[in-house]
Design an enzyme around this catalytic site. Sequence first.
Site, mmCIF file in Angstrom:
data_model
loop_
_atom_site.group_PDB
_atom_site.id
_atom_site.type_symbol
_atom_site.label_atom_id
_atom_site.label_comp_id
_atom_site.label_asym_id
_atom_site.label_seq_id
_atom_site.Cartn_x
_atom_site.Cartn_y
_atom_site.Cartn_z
ATOM 1 N N ALA A 77 1.533 -4.492 -9.140
ATOM 2 C CA ALA A 77 1.036 -3.663 -10.258
ATOM 3 C C ALA A 77 0.247 -4.515 -11.235
ATOM 4 C CB ALA A 77 2.181 -2.931 -10.976
ATOM 5 N N GLY A 78 -0.587 -5.397 -10.688
ATOM 6 C CA GLY A 78 -1.272 -6.373 -11.528
ATOM 7 C C GLY A 78 -2.760 -6.163 -11.652
ATOM 8 N N GLY A 79 -3.302 -5.114 -11.032
ATOM 9 C CA GLY A 79 -4.753 -4.946 -11.073
ATOM 10 C C GLY A 79 -5.456 -5.811 -10.050
ATOM 11 N N ASP A 116 -9.238 1.378 -3.227
ATOM 12 C CA ASP A 116 -9.691 0.013 -2.931
ATOM 13 C C ASP A 116 -9.106 -0.554 -1.646
ATOM 14 O OD1 ASP A 116 -7.271 -0.296 -4.182
ATOM 15 O OD2 ASP A 116 -8.149 -1.015 -6.062
ATOM 16 N N LYS A 158 -7.845 -8.646 -4.673
ATOM 17 C CA LYS A 158 -9.222 -8.439 -5.124
ATOM 18 C C LYS A 158 -9.296 -8.546 -6.637
ATOM 19 C CE LYS A 158 -8.939 -4.218 -7.203
ATOM 20 N NZ LYS A 158 -9.029 -4.095 -8.645
ATOM 21 N N GLY A 163 -0.971 -3.842 -3.233
ATOM 22 C CA GLY A 163 -0.525 -2.761 -2.347
ATOM 23 C C GLY A 163 -1.635 -2.354 -1.391
ATOM 24 N N SER A 164 -2.850 -2.325 -1.894
ATOM 25 C CA SER A 164 -3.997 -1.967 -1.043
ATOM 26 C C SER A 164 -4.216 -3.021 0.041
ATOM 27 C CB SER A 164 -5.261 -1.852 -1.891
ATOM 28 O OG SER A 164 -5.081 -0.858 -2.878
#
Length: 302
Positions: free
Chosen positions: A102-104, A142, A12, A108-109
């Site tokens: 861990a990139g925004g 998210d 996203k 993971g979500s």
Amino acid sequence: MSGPVTVRAPAKINLHLGVGAPREDGFHPLDTVYQALQLTDDVSVSAAAGLRTSLAAADHVDATSVPLGTDNIVARAAALLAARLGREPHTALHIRKQIPVAGGMAGGSADAAAALRALDRLWGADLPEADLLELAAELGSDVPFALVGGTARGRGRGELVEPVDDPATWWWVVVPSTTGLSTPAVYRHFDVLLPEAPAEPASAEPLLTAIATGDPTRLADALFNDLQAPAVDLRPELGELIARGEAEGALRGLVSGSGPTCLFLCADEAAAEATAAALRGAGHGVVLTTTGPAAGAHVVAP
Ligand code: C5P
């Protein structure tokens, strides 16, 4: 069923990310517009004697920073759904990862949403969508959006999602960073930079008006991210990258969510390819071109 069942879930981005002053529970109230991208992870689940996780990552993904075992969010999703169904969480979960870590971009979500949908099928639960969305919200702010996909407005702490009509195809250049940024650290830095932040987040209405036009120039002007200033303050090179991409022909660059991935909205496919080539030429090792919106977590096999 013994599986495997495979579910695909999207990365996203936030086209608008308005952040208010922290609530009593420590979370920040959001008014955001999410868009799902054609950049996806697959999660396959099958019956197993215990709870196991494994990972295969694309070359551009730093697999060493993904926790395996019970710390992985897919294992937490399995434990949560199993508890809800009153059964053992015994399953083997395999993640095929293309979304930067861990990139925004909520990789993971996406995996958590994929695991919920896959296990709901494998275990024959067939829960109503509202129940899956509730479990998703327990796993992270998210995760519900990763189930819904497309383009959607998010409120609350981001978990209350409402689909938005978005028939256009938007071209994006995505530049991940080799080292991640911690989401809580970026929110904490937002509080440091803006100790007097208003309780109400900046409204997403202007962004929604722009998206309805289908015009990338209008969307470029409306893109908004309250976490960009703290992310760039923590990582000044992100500011340089954004300026570079805009100089190379992107309509607009911005930080994705809490960063450090940077995004460039381009007028069309040719402009996206040209911007990506220029950024690769400038030494950025990983530069992806993709489009949004994309579907939420959905079964691809069987
Ligand atoms: O919900 P999630 O687990 O993704 O959030 C990770 C962290 O990001 C939270 O622990 C919190 O520090 C921060 N956060 C926040 N406000 C939000 C969403 C996340 O402060 N709306």
